[in-house]
Design an enzyme around this catalytic site. Structure first.
Site, mmCIF file in Angstrom:
data_model
loop_
_atom_site.group_PDB
_atom_site.id
_atom_site.type_symbol
_atom_site.label_atom_id
_atom_site.label_comp_id
_atom_site.label_asym_id
_atom_site.label_seq_id
_atom_site.Cartn_x
_atom_site.Cartn_y
_atom_site.Cartn_z
ATOM 1 N N LYS A 154 0.848 -1.201 0.000
ATOM 2 C CA LYS A 154 0.000 0.000 0.000
ATOM 3 C C LYS A 154 0.876 1.241 0.000
ATOM 4 O O LYS A 154 1.681 1.435 0.897
ATOM 5 C CB LYS A 154 -0.921 -0.001 1.219
ATOM 6 C CG LYS A 154 -1.853 1.212 1.271
ATOM 7 C CD LYS A 154 -2.937 1.038 2.318
ATOM 8 C CE LYS A 154 -3.853 2.252 2.377
ATOM 9 N NZ LYS A 154 -4.945 2.076 3.334
ATOM 10 N N ASP A 258 -13.831 2.595 10.037
ATOM 11 C CA ASP A 258 -14.191 2.654 8.611
ATOM 12 C C ASP A 258 -14.581 1.267 8.109
ATOM 13 O O ASP A 258 -14.116 0.821 7.060
ATOM 14 C CB ASP A 258 -13.023 3.247 7.804
ATOM 15 C CG ASP A 258 -13.473 3.809 6.458
ATOM 16 O OD1 ASP A 258 -14.692 4.032 6.281
ATOM 17 O OD2 ASP A 258 -12.624 4.026 5.585
HETATM 18 N N1 LIG Z 1 -3.838 -6.770 1.844
HETATM 19 C C1 LIG Z 1 -4.544 -6.663 0.715
HETATM 20 N N2 LIG Z 1 -4.667 -7.717 -0.128
HETATM 21 C C2 LIG Z 1 -5.373 -7.592 -1.283
HETATM 22 N N3 LIG Z 1 -6.025 -6.460 -1.671
HETATM 23 C C3 LIG Z 1 -5.944 -5.388 -0.875
HETATM 24 C C4 LIG Z 1 -5.204 -5.431 0.346
HETATM 25 N N4 LIG Z 1 -5.297 -4.224 0.938
HETATM 26 C C5 LIG Z 1 -6.055 -3.466 0.134
HETATM 27 N N5 LIG Z 1 -6.453 -4.152 -0.959
HETATM 28 C C6 LIG Z 1 -7.288 -3.633 -2.069
HETATM 29 O O1 LIG Z 1 -7.026 -2.250 -2.249
HETATM 30 C C7 LIG Z 1 -8.195 -1.470 -1.963
HETATM 31 C C8 LIG Z 1 -7.768 -0.188 -1.275
HETATM 32 O O2 LIG Z 1 -7.065 -0.505 -0.067
HETATM 33 P P1 LIG Z 1 -7.306 0.309 1.268
HETATM 34 O O3 LIG Z 1 -6.306 -0.127 2.275
HETATM 35 O O4 LIG Z 1 -8.741 0.197 1.666
HETATM 36 O O5 LIG Z 1 -6.974 1.773 0.782
HETATM 37 P P2 LIG Z 1 -7.648 3.156 1.158
HETATM 38 O O6 LIG Z 1 -7.109 3.496 2.508
HETATM 39 O O7 LIG Z 1 -7.151 4.052 0.110
HETATM 40 O O8 LIG Z 1 -9.144 2.963 1.169
HETATM 41 C C9 LIG Z 1 -9.084 -2.367 -1.120
HETATM 42 O O9 LIG Z 1 -10.454 -2.020 -1.231
HETATM 43 C C10 LIG Z 1 -8.771 -3.729 -1.700
HETATM 44 O O10 LIG Z 1 -9.519 -3.952 -2.880
HETATM 45 MG MG LIG Z 2 -10.293 1.482 2.091
#
Ligand SMILES: Nc1ncnc2c1ncn2[C@@H]1O[C@H](COP(=O)(O)OP(=O)(O)O)[C@@H](O)[C@H]1O
Ligand SMILES: [Mg+2]
Length: 407
Positions: A154, A258
């Site tokens: 991320k 959230d």
């Molecule tokens: N550990 C993970 N494994 C697979 N997909 C992930 C993972 N973390 C996030 N995602 C994908 O990325 C998207 C955005 O991640 P997220 O952490 O929710 O970001 P934000 O804080 O921008 O909302 C999630 O909705 C999911 O689809």
């Molecule tokens: Mg998110």
């Protein structure tokens, strides 16, 4: 990699693999487009919703909340960055002195987990295709070079990042998402929380290296691709796990703030649900919260009235919004007015009385009347009803979109 980060730059880092079937817009847009697709309405109610409130601190989208974060070059962050502990290999000898060394080593190990990794990110990980994005960052698939482990990476832009928290038991201040995610990643880690493996601090961004529980899909993505709500049995299976995750976070002293379908990963083989995204999380405490972080349409009425809320009660409200979303594929409230006024919830036909009652219980405007996590779990809908044991893949056999989430 170490240069300026903007969206284009991040995209360039990806390996140009399979494109994501769905590129999720920011949190608020996402909700409005989600509803628009279901109601045929335009994004007008974004203006309704944020017109008056947008300037009010607190009631903001995740994106807006992020954009008012202070500069990451603050003293706090510099202090957090300075502390890097190198941990020696574990002891191999057994004397009283060795025991002391054991204890010392354990303490050091715990400390080490708090701090971002040293060494170059690019020498340790290979960045793959984009997995998703939200209001806070962009998430890529990655490979750990030393053992080939598949991870999720991320990328969080530092620009505007404002919130820092002191990590419990230390004097270290960390970016809040890192601090909260580290806190819930300490063993024994909940089986319903995605683990943060390590993190990197780069000039313009933070990189969080997380477990990637592939094959998986986030629950909103699942519904969007299925173009229909979940069955009650599927929703029940997810809700039980979400409540378990909330109980586990409570044990760690963390409030997620959230909880929503796009922050739930659903493993398509094991059907396990895992909570992601600690960007809005904070310490769980009994005193009222005086800031709102999260998704505005999941915001409880007491925040709108009083500008404060009980964390546990607000959590239950958001769980009610989530359950409504899962079984209807809609959101219960479209505007702030609907959240605060006597807006009557409408349900599609076919939803059981028990399910409707549970949703209405969670969405009581008087926070004191909402159930606890335990009361929800003991209620008829969750304790007596069937769970969906069929694999997600069985439910939608051969769905091409699942290929977007290879193991
Ligand atoms: N550990 C993970 N494994 C697979 N997909 C992930 C993972 N973390 C996030 N995602 C994908 O990325 C998207 C955005 O991640 P997220 O952490 O929710 O970001 P934000 O804080 O921008 O909302 C999630 O909705 C999911 O689809
Ligand atoms: Mg998110």
């Amino acid at each position: 990699m170490e240069g300026k980060v903007n969206k284009r730059h991040l995209d360039e880092e990806a390996d140009g693999g399979l494109p994501l079937k769905r590129s999720r817009p920011e949190t608020v847009d996402n909700l409005s487009s989600h509803n628009a697709s279901n109601h045929g309405t335009e994004t007008k109610h974004d203006q309704d919703l944020y017109g008056d409130q947008a300037d009010t601190p607190g009631l903001m989208s995740s994106r807006k909340r992020k954009s008012c974060f202070i500069d990451l070059d603050s003293e706090d962050f510099r202090a957090a960055k300075k502390i890097c502990v190198k941990v020696p290999n574990g002891p191999t000898w057994r004397t009283p002195l060795a025991k002391l060394r054991d204890i010392f080593w354990k303490i050091l190990t715990q400390f080490k987990e708090l701090f971002h990794c040293e060494g170059s990110f690019t020498s340790l990980y290979q960045v793959g295709r984009k997995l998703g994005d939200g209001g806070f960052g962009v998430v890529y698939k990655g490979t750990r070079k030393k053992d080939g482990r598949i991870v999720a990476l991320k990328y969080i832009r530092k620009e505007g990042y404002q919130k820092f928290l002191k990590f419990p038991g230390t004097s270290v201040t960390l970016p809040s998402e890192v601090a909260m995610h580290l806190l819930v990643s300490r063993p024994p880690i909940s089986e319903h929380v995605v683990e943060l493996l390590e993190w990197f601090d780069q000039p313009d961004k933070l990189i969080l290296v997380m477990d990637y529980p592939a094959p998986c899909v986030d629950v909103l993505g699942y519904m969007e691709n299925a173009r229909r709500p979940l069955t009650e049995n599927m929703a029940r299976s997810i809700m039980k796990q979400v409540l378990q995750a909330c109980q586990d976070l409570r044990e760690c002293g963390v409030l997620h703030r959230d909880i929503k379908a796009e922050n739930l990963l659903w493993q398509t083989d094991t059907r396990k649900v895992k909570l992601i995204d600690f960007g809005c999380a904070d310490f769980l405490h009994d005193e009222p919260y005086t800031d709102f972080a999260g998704t505005p349409l999941f915001c409880p009425p007491e925040w709108i009235y009083d500008r404060k809320y009980d964390g546990r009660k607000a959590n239950i409200w958001s769980i009610g919004v989530l359950l409504y979303n899962l079984v209807t594929f809609l959101l219960p409230f479209q505007t702030v007015d609907e959240i605060t006024n006597k807006h009557t919830l409408s349900f599609r036909s076919g939803i059981s009385k028990e399910c409707k009652e549970l949703i209405c219980w969670c969405l009581r405007r008087n926070a004191e009347e909402r159930p606890t996590l335990e009361e929800m779990l003991q209620g008829d809908w969750l304790s007596k009803g069937k769970q969906e044991y069929q694999s997600v893949l069985d439910v939608f056999p051969g769905e091409k979109w699942l290929l977007c989430y290879p193991s």
